[in-house]
Write a protein that holds these residues in place. Sequence first.
Motif, short mmCIF file in Angstrom:
data_model
loop_
_atom_site.label_atom_id
_atom_site.label_comp_id
_atom_site.label_asym_id
_atom_site.label_seq_id
_atom_site.Cartn_x
_atom_site.Cartn_y
_atom_site.Cartn_z
N GLY A 186 0.81 -1.21 0.00
CA GLY A 186 0.00 0.00 0.00
C GLY A 186 0.84 1.26 0.00
N LEU A 187 0.17 2.41 -0.17
CA LEU A 187 0.88 3.69 -0.36
C LEU A 187 1.97 3.53 -1.43
CD1 LEU A 187 1.23 5.06 3.30
CD2 LEU A 187 -0.43 5.76 1.56
N LYS A 188 1.63 2.77 -2.46
CA LYS A 188 2.61 2.47 -3.49
C LYS A 188 3.15 3.73 -4.18
CE LYS A 188 1.25 -2.22 -4.86
NZ LYS A 188 0.83 -3.06 -6.01
N VAL A 237 -3.97 11.78 6.97
CA VAL A 237 -4.00 11.01 5.73
C VAL A 237 -4.91 9.80 5.89
CG1 VAL A 237 -2.63 9.65 4.09
CG2 VAL A 237 -1.71 11.79 5.01
N ALA A 238 -4.81 9.14 7.03
CA ALA A 238 -5.69 7.99 7.29
C ALA A 238 -7.15 8.41 7.29
CB ALA A 238 -5.32 7.36 8.64
N LEU A 239 -7.45 9.54 7.90
CA LEU A 239 -8.82 10.04 7.97
C LEU A 239 -9.38 10.31 6.57
CD1 LEU A 239 -11.33 11.32 9.31
CD2 LEU A 239 -9.98 13.43 9.58
N GLY A 240 -8.64 11.04 5.77
CA GLY A 240 -9.13 11.37 4.43
C GLY A 240 -9.30 10.14 3.57
N ASN A 241 -8.39 9.19 3.67
CA ASN A 241 -8.49 7.95 2.91
C ASN A 241 -9.75 7.18 3.30
OD1 ASN A 241 -7.31 5.88 1.11
ND2 ASN A 241 -7.11 4.70 3.00
N ALA A 242 -10.06 7.15 4.60
CA ALA A 242 -11.27 6.45 5.06
C ALA A 242 -12.54 7.17 4.63
CB ALA A 242 -11.23 6.30 6.58
N LYS A 243 -12.51 8.51 4.66
CA LYS A 243 -13.67 9.26 4.17
C LYS A 243 -13.91 8.95 2.69
CE LYS A 243 -13.83 13.30 7.24
NZ LYS A 243 -13.74 14.78 7.31
N GLY A 244 -12.83 8.86 1.93
CA GLY A 244 -12.96 8.50 0.53
C GLY A 244 -13.53 7.11 0.35
N VAL A 357 -0.51 2.70 6.49
CA VAL A 357 -0.44 3.86 7.38
C VAL A 357 -0.28 3.41 8.84
CG1 VAL A 357 -1.76 5.78 8.35
CG2 VAL A 357 -1.73 5.44 5.88
N THR A 358 -0.99 2.37 9.24
CA THR A 358 -0.95 1.93 10.64
C THR A 358 0.42 1.42 11.06
OG1 THR A 358 -1.67 -0.34 10.13
CG2 THR A 358 -3.39 1.28 10.62
N GLN A 359 1.30 1.17 10.09
CA GLN A 359 2.63 0.65 10.42
C GLN A 359 3.64 1.75 10.72
OE1 GLN A 359 2.87 -2.76 10.84
NE2 GLN A 359 0.68 -2.43 10.47
N HIS A 360 3.26 3.00 10.50
CA HIS A 360 4.20 4.09 10.82
C HIS A 360 4.41 4.13 12.34
CE1 HIS A 360 6.11 8.00 11.09
NE2 HIS A 360 6.24 8.00 9.77
N ILE A 361 5.64 4.35 12.74
CA ILE A 361 5.99 4.24 14.16
C ILE A 361 5.23 5.22 15.04
CG2 ILE A 361 7.97 5.82 13.98
CD1 ILE A 361 9.42 3.93 15.97
N VAL A 362 4.83 6.39 14.51
CA VAL A 362 4.18 7.38 15.37
C VAL A 362 2.72 7.07 15.66
CG1 VAL A 362 5.74 9.26 14.75
CG2 VAL A 362 3.63 8.92 13.43
#
Length: 385
Positions: A186-188, A237-244, A357-362
């Motif tokens: 993902g996020l290719k 970014v996660a929020l906007g992707n889910a809204k889409g 996205v969920t794999q980002h350390i923050v």
Amino acid sequence: MNDMTLSQSIDRLSADLLARSEEIEEARRLPADVAESLAQAGLFNMLKPAALGGHEMPPRHVSSLLAQLAEANASAAWCVMIGTTSTLASAYMDDQVAADVYGDPADIHGGVFAPMGKAQDNGDHYIVNGQWQWGSGSANCAWLSGGAMIFKDGELQRTEQGAPIHRMLFFPASEVEFIDTWHVSGLKGTGSGDFKVTNLRVPKERSVSFVLDSPRNRAPLYKFPLFGLLSLGVASVALGNAKGALTDIVDLLKAKRTTGGGRSQSQRATVQTDIAKAKAMLSAAEALMEKAVESAWQEARSDDAISIRARGELRLACAHMAETAAEVCKVAYTLAGGSSVYLNNTLQRRFRDAHVVTQHIVVSPATFELAGRVLLDEPIDTAML
């Protein structure tokens, strides 16, 4: 330029981003003309100091704009998120150095905080060697940065408390070797491959420590928790992707008929329930994040230091958003049925993007432990909170 103007720019760019989503995925990076159009719109300068020609926007406005962009294409929004958060380092630099690195409003910046490099102290400069992963958008950057452990006379330098000292070092992208490692689920389109430098000379004034240094720029934006801002960017970014994804699945279900050509899928009670729950989940997570951002921002605008509690709650809200957004994308993906397994299906892409996205350390699961320690008043290393 205000957030309304930038929002209008995103509206103008969104149709092209949606139309070129497959091209962006296949390229495994943002095409140069796409990156240039985002730069010309000023989107990479949202967090840059006003003194350098940036917008110096409040965090909640940046969050809203990133989410809006991610509704069109999460990879494009991710690259903008990395590019604009990379400009935060300018607030830590001497004015002239900051102008040299960040003065051109058309430049795109990137980098990796993780100290994957080694920097040998050599008087007025460092000799840097390193290879960094997750160099999002780096192929379109004018300047890059990499975190590096500091060595002197072959010995790792440490603080008085014994912690290793590491700094971010900044160098022109022309001095970097790019390595094609970005073969992912993902996020290719972010082009987040490795980059490498070998025996690169970097003046010491072109380095900062987000842990040991304090911002020279005293504006409230640069008092706001830096890792909180990065977490907010990722979560937005996660929020906007889910809204889409919710928009996509609603449109699909209204048009899709049950087997035999009967009623539309949107008329099924189970479908209605799942859509309603997904919408409620996402809206609740968004409200929590907005509340945490506003609380931290109010403290940033005061004379006092931002409280540990506000910083912890911000990180918690962002991690919760990333997790919730991924679950919403899963619901949408599942409701789409067999059509969602095809790579050219937008819900397939949104599902994969959400889980990367969920794999980002923050925003990773470890963030919940960090936030829990704050809530329980347990001892905690606040350096990266």
